[in-house]
Design an enzyme around this catalytic site. Structure first.
Site, PDB file in Angstrom:
ATOM      1  N   HIS A  73      33.347  66.390  47.993  1.00  0.00           N
ATOM      2  CA  HIS A  73      31.969  66.473  48.490  1.00  0.00           C
ATOM      3  C   HIS A  73      31.199  67.468  47.641  1.00  0.00           C
ATOM      4  O   HIS A  73      31.744  68.463  47.164  1.00  0.00           O
ATOM      5  CB  HIS A  73      31.921  66.842  49.978  1.00  0.00           C
ATOM      6  CG  HIS A  73      32.477  68.183  50.342  1.00  0.00           C
ATOM      7  ND1 HIS A  73      31.741  69.346  50.282  1.00  0.00           N
ATOM      8  CD2 HIS A  73      33.712  68.551  50.778  1.00  0.00           C
ATOM      9  CE1 HIS A  73      32.484  70.363  50.678  1.00  0.00           C
ATOM     10  NE2 HIS A  73      33.689  69.919  50.979  1.00  0.00           N
ATOM     11  N   ASP A  96      28.112  68.732  48.731  1.00  0.00           N
ATOM     12  CA  ASP A  96      27.329  69.658  49.540  1.00  0.00           C
ATOM     13  C   ASP A  96      28.146  70.918  49.787  1.00  0.00           C
ATOM     14  O   ASP A  96      29.383  70.902  49.702  1.00  0.00           O
ATOM     15  CB  ASP A  96      26.905  69.013  50.857  1.00  0.00           C
ATOM     16  CG  ASP A  96      28.066  68.786  51.812  1.00  0.00           C
ATOM     17  OD1 ASP A  96      29.045  68.117  51.400  1.00  0.00           O
ATOM     18  OD2 ASP A  96      28.024  69.265  52.961  1.00  0.00           O
ATOM     19  N   ASP A 132      35.069  74.691  47.033  1.00  0.00           N
ATOM     20  CA  ASP A 132      34.815  73.827  48.194  1.00  0.00           C
ATOM     21  C   ASP A 132      33.425  73.211  48.104  1.00  0.00           C
ATOM     22  O   ASP A 132      32.470  73.745  48.641  1.00  0.00           O
ATOM     23  CB  ASP A 132      34.955  74.671  49.459  1.00  0.00           C
ATOM     24  CG  ASP A 132      34.770  73.873  50.731  1.00  0.00           C
ATOM     25  OD1 ASP A 132      35.037  72.669  50.720  1.00  0.00           O
ATOM     26  OD2 ASP A 132      34.350  74.475  51.744  1.00  0.00           O
ATOM     27  N   GLU A 184      29.447  66.786  54.179  1.00  0.00           N
ATOM     28  CA  GLU A 184      30.721  67.115  54.815  1.00  0.00           C
ATOM     29  C   GLU A 184      30.641  68.435  55.571  1.00  0.00           C
ATOM     30  O   GLU A 184      31.178  68.569  56.683  1.00  0.00           O
ATOM     31  CB  GLU A 184      31.837  67.187  53.762  1.00  0.00           C
ATOM     32  CG  GLU A 184      33.246  67.266  54.337  1.00  0.00           C
ATOM     33  CD  GLU A 184      33.698  68.683  54.682  1.00  0.00           C
ATOM     34  OE1 GLU A 184      34.657  68.826  55.456  1.00  0.00           O
ATOM     35  OE2 GLU A 184      33.075  69.652  54.185  1.00  0.00           O
ATOM     36  N   GLU A 185      29.959  69.416  54.995  1.00  0.00           N
ATOM     37  CA  GLU A 185      29.904  70.737  55.617  1.00  0.00           C
ATOM     38  C   GLU A 185      29.080  70.739  56.905  1.00  0.00           C
ATOM     39  O   GLU A 185      29.267  71.596  57.764  1.00  0.00           O
ATOM     40  CB  GLU A 185      29.316  71.762  54.638  1.00  0.00           C
ATOM     41  CG  GLU A 185      30.134  71.968  53.368  1.00  0.00           C
ATOM     42  CD  GLU A 185      31.452  72.664  53.591  1.00  0.00           C
ATOM     43  OE1 GLU A 185      31.831  72.889  54.753  1.00  0.00           O
ATOM     44  OE2 GLU A 185      32.128  72.980  52.596  1.00  0.00           O
ATOM     45  N   HIS A 244      33.535  79.327  52.390  1.00  0.00           N
ATOM     46  CA  HIS A 244      32.646  79.561  53.534  1.00  0.00           C
ATOM     47  C   HIS A 244      32.260  81.030  53.675  1.00  0.00           C
ATOM     48  O   HIS A 244      31.530  81.379  54.608  1.00  0.00           O
ATOM     49  CB  HIS A 244      33.242  79.066  54.857  1.00  0.00           C
ATOM     50  CG  HIS A 244      33.407  77.585  54.935  1.00  0.00           C
ATOM     51  ND1 HIS A 244      33.472  76.900  56.148  1.00  0.00           N
ATOM     52  CD2 HIS A 244      33.514  76.626  53.988  1.00  0.00           C
ATOM     53  CE1 HIS A 244      33.616  75.611  55.913  1.00  0.00           C
ATOM     54  NE2 HIS A 244      33.654  75.415  54.612  1.00  0.00           N
TER      55      HIS A 244
END
Length: 454
Positions: free
Chosen positions: A90, A92, A123, A156-157, A423
């Site tokens: 992903h 995003d 990520d 996705e996030e 994150h």
């Protein structure tokens, strides 16, 4: 030592990979227009699409998904009769959080202490670069032995389910014999790991209202019901004294019987301050891979700077509940909602809005694809055997793919090992892991093609 053309080729491609990741990280592709302009996600999507076209992919398309974002699709045909492998990543990313806490700008890839820092580096923009490196190495050596589909998700996030719903409406699009999800990570740097389970999740926004408007705390405090105080009491009901998650009716005593996570290693990885205890009971692996976990990820309340002496009329919070394998996210959502309503104090008016959900996932690690990956990991990580761990996070697409294509073998690998700090501020990727996992993925494609011929 026997020469490994694939590994040698990928090593030679790493400077270019860094340059490409620099370009991709520069897009502030947070899939929330309230945080960054939608044009940032559109720019990242177009970058991914152009990269696929450059590699000879056909039918490259930006798919408008039902949540208002775009996923990027492409198909690269392989030899006649070859199996099809779907590669997922992903583009995003999470918001940067406190930009002042970053040691380098979050959207500028920066090398420091042997790692590349930037939001999305691990990520999961790095996961997309990993797929490109593996395919390029095969093209430059023995050829790509499988047909390849690539899907790069754009939300996705956010957990808004756009790609899942699109796939359900177009069930032929992502059909494959095997799926490589490039969005998890090794248990730690240098230890090759596949992820065997994922916790699901549900996301709720809760609002409490107690007054028609804020009141002077001196004139009315002590009798007027404070919505913020009510919210604090309500949120506290979601944890036992030891910090364990307590949602009425939701089991929280499962155990993890695989790879274990030593407590001292976890404390170091999580950067727990000396003297502060971990929460919950059971092993660390039990707590983060096999049991539910509630987190208050946001709360609306007056900031300290500029606060006035007022009793608050309303309060709002956003709650994430991670749902372990074996539980059902729909049922967990119902239980969490019922718990919140039952524990709201003082008759406060409560409203609950669900804003995201995904089911937990368990992979079949005994499938031929996992054998092919284990062999590939031995090549990429000499002297190491592939391990299987759980992951506390969620990738809702996994269950959608498993439901649509029950015969497909789904593998989860990636760059989000503990030092990556995904994150959080100062997210980074290990270039050595990017290189080794690209080697592993390339060898996996070769091994998998051979296994399907046998």
């Amino acid at each position: 030592m026997t020469a490994n053309p694939i590994a040698e080729t990928i090593a030679s491609l790493m400077p270019g990979a860094r340059a490409e990741l620099t370009e991709l990280v520069a897009f502030q592709s947070v899939a929330d227009p309230a945080v960054f302009p939608k044009s940032e996600c559109e720019g990242a999507a177009n970058w991914v699409a152009d990269a696929l076209r450059t590699e000879g992919f056909q039918d490259v398309a930006l798919l408008d998904t039902p949540d208002g974002t775009q996923s990027v699709y492409g198909f690269l045909p392989g030899p006649v009769g070859a199996p099809t492998v779907l590669l997922y990543a992903h583009y995003d990313v999470q918001p940067p959080l406190d930009e002042s806490a970053w040691l380098s700008p979050p959207f500028e890839l920066t090398e420091r202490d042997g790692r590349w820092y930037g939001r999305g580096a691990a990520d999961c923009k790095g996961g997309f670069i990993m797929h490109l490196l593996a395919l390029r190495a095969l093209k430059a050596t023995e050829g790509i032995p499988v047909s390849v589909k690539v899907i790069a998700e754009g939300s996705e996030e956010q957990g808004t389910g756009g790609l899942e719903r699109y796939a359900e409406a177009h069930p032929d699009l992502l059909t494959a014999d095997a799926v490589v999800i490039g969005d998890t990570g090794n248990f730690r740097v240098g230890l090759p790991t596949v992820t065997a389970t994922l916790r699901g999740m549900t996301m709720l926004r809760v609002q409490l209202d107690t007054l028609e408007g804020n009141l002077h705390s001196g004139q009315f405090g002590g009798a007027a019901p404070d919505a913020l105080a009510a919210m604090i009491r309500l949120l506290d009901s979601l944890r036992a004294e030891d910090g364990s998650t307590t949602v009425d009716g939701l089991p929280a005593d499962a155990v993890w019987d695989g790879l274990q996570y030593a407590e001292d290693e976890f404390r170091q990885d999580a950067r727990v301050i000396d003297g502060v205890a971990l929460i919950g009971t059971g092993t660390v692996a039990d707590r983060i891979w096999a049991r539910p976990a509630v987190t208050v990820i946001g709360i609306d309340c007056p900031p300290v700077v500029g606060a006035t002496p007022s009793v608050q009329a309303s309060a709002r919070a956003q709650i994430s509940l991670r749902v372990p394998p074996g539980a059902d996210a729909d049922e967990a959502t119902k239980l969490l909602t019922a718990h919140l309503r039952a524990h709201t104090p003082w008759g406060a008016r409560i409203s609950v809005e669900q804003i995201g959900q995904g089911q937990p996932f368990r992979a079949d690690t005994g499938s031929p694809a996992y054998t092919a990956m284990a062999e590939a990991m031995r090549v990429a990580y000499p002297g190491e055997e592939m391990q299987a761990s759980g992951m506390g996070g969620s990738i809702p697409l996994c269950n959608t793919l498993a439901s649509l294509y029950p015969e497909a073998e789904i593998l989860l690998i990636g760059l989000s090992e503990p030092d990556a700090r995904i994150h959080a501020v100062n997210e980074s990727v290990s270039p050595e892991e990017l290189e080794r996992l690209s080697v592993a993925e390339a060898h996996f494609l070769v091994n998998y093609a051979r296994s399907k011929k046998a």
